[in-house]
Design an enzyme around this catalytic site. Structure first.
Site, PDB file in Angstrom:
ATOM      1  N   ASP A 161      -6.383   8.674  -1.245  1.00  0.00           N
ATOM      2  CA  ASP A 161      -5.908   7.576  -2.086  1.00  0.00           C
ATOM      3  C   ASP A 161      -4.451   7.271  -1.733  1.00  0.00           C
ATOM      4  O   ASP A 161      -4.167   6.513  -0.815  1.00  0.00           O
ATOM      5  CB  ASP A 161      -6.087   7.966  -3.559  1.00  0.00           C
ATOM      6  CG  ASP A 161      -5.836   6.819  -4.530  1.00  0.00           C
ATOM      7  OD1 ASP A 161      -5.056   5.904  -4.210  1.00  0.00           O
ATOM      8  OD2 ASP A 161      -6.420   6.854  -5.625  1.00  0.00           O
TER       9      ASP A 161
ATOM     10  N   ASP B 240     -12.605  15.775   2.502  1.00  0.00           N
ATOM     11  CA  ASP B 240     -12.413  15.348   1.120  1.00  0.00           C
ATOM     12  C   ASP B 240     -13.234  14.092   0.885  1.00  0.00           C
ATOM     13  O   ASP B 240     -13.674  13.437   1.837  1.00  0.00           O
ATOM     14  CB  ASP B 240     -10.935  15.094   0.824  1.00  0.00           C
ATOM     15  CG  ASP B 240     -10.576  15.252  -0.650  1.00  0.00           C
ATOM     16  OD1 ASP B 240     -11.492  15.452  -1.476  1.00  0.00           O
ATOM     17  OD2 ASP B 240      -9.383  15.161  -0.982  1.00  0.00           O
ATOM     18  N   ASP B 241     -13.451  13.764  -0.381  1.00  0.00           N
ATOM     19  CA  ASP B 241     -14.209  12.564  -0.702  1.00  0.00           C
ATOM     20  C   ASP B 241     -13.405  11.299  -0.446  1.00  0.00           C
ATOM     21  O   ASP B 241     -13.920  10.301   0.029  1.00  0.00           O
ATOM     22  CB  ASP B 241     -14.715  12.595  -2.154  1.00  0.00           C
ATOM     23  CG  ASP B 241     -13.615  12.793  -3.188  1.00  0.00           C
ATOM     24  OD1 ASP B 241     -12.443  13.058  -2.823  1.00  0.00           O
ATOM     25  OD2 ASP B 241     -13.917  12.707  -4.390  1.00  0.00           O
TER      26      ASP B 241
END
Length: 169
Positions: free
Chosen positions: A107, A103-104
């Site tokens: 969070d 994933d980028d």
């Protein structure tokens, strides 16, 4: 019910060049952790780094898991798995061994937790990590503070930015 995320105190714009460099750096780190037989990209943010990592590690089996949490750019709501992971991947050696999840960003960790539960033995990698989600990933490149909003290159366009002293971000 979507809840509005407060405006972040800091912004971190990432260019295409920087994102490509960071994704390649991720591939370098992952090379030591592999080999991997398959990659699962978390859409949509994980598509670009997964493509770069797949090329660098010569992985041809690529799957996606489609998860929605941000229903617009500032409102995070309930996690919804829109498309799961195919059985040819989930059955791989004890639910994910030899599988790399990409994933980028991690969070809050909500999305990561959902995908982690689908493939508990997989190696989880992100390009960027925030403190709340960081414990859920095995490999990442850059940590940013929880109050930082990352502007990815696919979310932005070139425009004039006023200096910080004049109210710019």
């Amino acid at each position: 019910m979507a809840k509005e995320t407060p405006r972040p105190d800091k912004i971190f714009p990432v260019s295409w060049d920087q994102f490509h460099r960071d994704s390649r750096a991720l591939a370098w780190r992952l090379h030591e952790a592999g080999p991997f037989d398959a990659i699962v990209a978390i859409t949509r943010g994980g598509l670009v780094p997964a493509a770069i990592v797949a090329r660098e590690l010569n992985v041809r089996m690529i799957e996606t898991v489609c998860v929605a949490s941000y229903h617009d750019y500032k409102n995070q709501g309930d996690i919804k798995v829109m498309k799961g992971i195919g059985p040819d991947i989930t059955s791989m050696r004890a639910q994910g061994k030899g599988v790399l999840i990409v994933d980028d960003l991690v969070d809050t960790g909500k999305t990561a937790r959902v995908v982690r539960d689908l493939l508990p033995a997989a190696h989880f990698a992100t390009v960027y990590a925030k403190p709340m989600g960081r414990p859920l990933v095995d490999t990442f490149i850059t940590e940013v503070s929880q109050d930082t909003w990352i502007y990815f290159p696919w979310d932005t366009a070139l425009a004039f930015a006023p200096p910080i002293r004049e109210g710019g971000d």
